[in-house]
Structure formats: structure tokens, C-alpha cells
Design an enzyme around this catalytic site. Structure first.
Site, PDB file in Angstrom:
ATOM      1  N   GLY A 109       0.806  -1.213   0.000  1.00 25.42           N
ATOM      2  CA  GLY A 109       0.000   0.000   0.000  1.00 25.42           C
ATOM      3  C   GLY A 109       0.838   1.262   0.000  1.00 25.42           C
ATOM      4  CB  CYS A 110       0.345   4.435   1.828  1.00 22.60           C
ATOM      5  SG  CYS A 110      -1.327   4.796   1.238  1.00 22.60           S
ATOM      6  CB  ALA A 111       4.345   1.127   3.683  1.00 22.77           C
TER       7      ALA A 111
END
Length: 379
Positions: free
Chosen positions: A137-139
Site C-alpha cells: 500500500g502506501c508504505a
């Protein structure tokens, strides 16, 4: 040590403003029992506008998972080459000087990965390593930087291309009516980014150290429900409070390096929402201005998932950079709950030295994989 060079960013041409988002919520969900709460949460995100792959009237339609994933592939292939070409130019490299491609995305699926398509269509060597990352995801933007750093540490003359492609608007689910889903509909935007990590030479962030941290027992706080209609984003109301657990991890990672994470010169962090940035200010004893680049990304583009940290980093570049030898941190946060953190020093080195560049160009022309040859030589 490896150097993260200047990123290239692109956003789709269709725009939706904060006012349009709020009006849509009022129109589409007039009878929702928690509409006022959702409107207040959307307004508090600070997002003024977002870029979308399609006009809003088409974004709101759901033609089925197959059609959406087909659109993801078509649009990725149409838009990725531009950011890749610009990132390579800014790193003063050619495709044949790249040893690995890291491709990150959580908004569409392809197999073979986009990495294979890029190698076949943009002049990369057939020996180029491929590392697609789809489930962070955003990581994933932070993970891509850290894995590129690891690769260049193992093969000091290697170069790594990073590509982030996020079409969050393709995840809109008209039947998901929870407050968290309504908030997400007003928060996420679409964007692409690319950057090069050079093993030798280059200007930008000289990567010194990287690390990861997983907050135990938070796997269901940010997740996807994978259903017949595609990816359904699930966001727990506890997510905004995660900086209480991740800020100490950032401090602990910096301490063995003898760096005080509260006393650095620049901060590039994932802008998932204003609460994350505000809490980092609180827990790290920093002024709000510290995260001005991340806040600008959130305001002008919304949460663009794995591309956030590259967009924020590009804003630092536009602002003149951090100054030679300035110290900073790059951090991405995402499902897990996961933090990917890198410490680095700003360097203004200009072009790579001529001898190193000549060696790399000769190896690229020969079409050999330098990493394998160096490893064999060292045995």
C-alpha cells in the site's frame, strides 16, 4: 553509498475540488445517517483538489473488476514511460545502465508485471532484475527506496529504477457506505512517480541507513477486501492514532546512527492525512512547518498512496534542495501497520566521475549483468 536522485511526477488531467467532493457526498448520500460526520471528516483532510484518471461522472460508474483492471493496464502503459524517461534524465543515466527495476502499486494487478513490459519496450537490458511490490500500500514508496538501497549496498556500482503507479480512483466502490469509505472517497487521488537510486555518483539524498517497523496486531486496520467487484478499501478508525507507535520507531532507528530524529534538516513522510502529520509534530517535538512538503502534497493532490513521498521529495527539490550535507528522513506508512524508514544526507555531487561512467557504459553496451560478474569475481 547509494544516492536517491530527483524524482519525476505526473498526475492525470481530470481534477475534482474539495467543494465538488462535498457536494457529491451530499447528493449521492443525502439519506446517510452519518452524512454530517463524513462531510466534516472530508473537510478536515485539508485536501483542496485531486487528480483523477477519468472525469468524475465516469469515475462514479462501476463497469466491473475486469474493465477496471484493463483500464489500469492500458493507462499505466500509456503514462509510465514519460516519468521513467524524465527520472533517468535527471539521474543522468540511460535504460541500459539500470540493473534493477522496482515497480510499486496497490491499485491494479498485472502478471507479468509492468517491469517486464518496461524492459521489453524501453531499452532496458534483458538481465535487468525485476522487483514488483503490490501489497504494501502506501508504505511501498519507502520500501522501494529501501530495497534499492539494499541492492546498491550489495552491488556498489548498480543503479535501480523505481516506479510508482497509483490509480486510486479505480477502487471506488459505490456500495461501500461506511464513514471510513466516504472519507476515503474524498481523500485519495491518482498519480505516478519515478526515481533512480544510483550506486555511485549523482545528486540528491545519499542513503545512509534504512529500516522497517511493523506494529503488532494491526493487520486489519488497513486492508483490502478482495471481492467479485474488485478491491474494497477497509480503514479502521484507529489508524489516525498510529503515530504514537511509529514515531518512537523512527527515533529508535536513528539513535544507533547517532542521529536525533527530532533535530534533522528535512523530513519527507507519507501524507496519509493531517492527523498523521500533526501527531508526528507532537511526538517528535517538531514545528508544523517541518512537514510543509508533505502537507502541500496532501493539499494539492490528496493521498496518492506510494507516490506521496516522491511528490513531497520533488517539492523539496523545487524549493532549492536541502543544502549540501543536510541530514533528513524519508518515511512511508501503510498496511500492516508498516513503516519503511530511510535516513540520508543531501549531496550536490554533479555528474559521476568520468572513469566510473565509462566503465558502466562499456558494461551496458556489452549487455552483461555487472552485479553477477562482481559477485563471481569476489568469490
Amino acid at each position: 553509498m547509494a544516492t536517491l536522485c530527483r524524482p519525476a511526477i505526473a498526475v492525470p488531467e481530470h481534477i475534482i475540488t474539495r467543494e465538488q467532493t462535498l457536494e457529491l457526498a451530499r447528493t449521492l448520500h443525502a439519506d446517510h445517517p452519518q452524512l454530517e460526520l463524513a462531510l466534516r471528516l472530508i473537510g478536515n483532510t485539508g485536501v483542496q483538489k485531486r487528480h483523477l484518471l477519468q472525469p468524475i461522472e465516469d469515475t462514479l460508474k462501476h463497469p466491473g473488476f475486469t474493465a477496471r483492471n484493463d483500464m489500469y493496464e492500458v493507462e499505466a502503459k500509456r503514462r509510465v514511460p514519460d516519468v521513467v524517461s524524465r527520472a533517468l534524465a535527471q539521474a543522468e543515466l540511460t535504460p541500459r545502465e539500470i540493473d534493477m527495476i522496482v515497480y510499486v502499486s496497490c491499485t491494479g494487478f498485472m502478471m507479468p508485471s509492468m517491469t517486464a513490459w518496461l524492459i521489453n519496450t524501453m531499452g532496458f537490458r534483458s538481465e535487468t532484475r525485476q522487483l514488483p511490490i503490490a501489497q504494501l500500500g502506501c508504505a511501498a514508496g519507502g520500501a522501494a527506496i529501501n530495497r534499492a538501497h539494499d541492492f546498491c549496498s550489495a552491488y556498489p556500482e548498480a543503479n535501480v529504477l523505481i516506479v510508482a503507479c497509483e490509480f486510486c480512483s479505480l477502487l471506488y466502490q459505490p456500495t461501500d457506505l461506511g464513514v471510513g469509505n466516504l472519507l476515503s472517497n474524498g481523500l485519495f487521488g491518482d498519480a505516478l512517480a519515478s526515481a533512480v537510486v544510483r550506486g555511485q555518483g549523482g545528486s540528491g539524498v545519499r542513503l545512509e541507513r534504512n529500516g522497517s517497523h511493523l506494529v503488532p496486531d494491526t493487520e486489519d486496520w488497513i486492508s483490502y477486501g478482495v471481492r467479485d467487484t474488485g478491491f474494497h478499501f477497509i480503514l479502521d478508525k484507529r489508524v489516525p492514532g498510529t503515530m504514537a507507535m511509529l514515531a518512537p520507531a523512527m527515533r529508535e532507528m536513528a539513535e544507533p546512527h547517532d542521529w536525533d530524529v527530532s533535530g534533522l534538516d528535512f523530513y519527507i513522510v507519507h501524507a496519509g492525512g493531517p492527523r498523521i502529520l500533526d501527531d508526528l509534530c507532537h511526538y517528535l517535538d517538531l514545528e508544523p512547518e517541518t512537514f510543509r512538503y508533505s502537507r502541500a502534497t496532501l493539499t494539492e493532490r490528496g493521498n496518492i498512496a506510494s507516490a506521496v513521498i516522491f511528490d513531497a521529495l520533488e517539492r523539496l527539490w523545487q524549493d532549492g534542495g536541502a543544502g549540501h550535507a543536510a541530514r533528513g528522513v524519508i518515511a512511508g506508512f501503510g498496511p500492516g501497520i508498516t513503516a519503511e524508514i530511510a535516513l540520508g544526507t543531501w549531496v550536490e555531487q554533479g555528474r559521476a566521475d568520468g572513469a566510473t561512467r565509462a566503465r558502466r557504459q562499456a558494461r551496458a553496451k556489452a549487455g552483461h549483468n555487472g552485479g553477477e560478474k562482481r559477485a563471481a569475481t569476489a568469490v
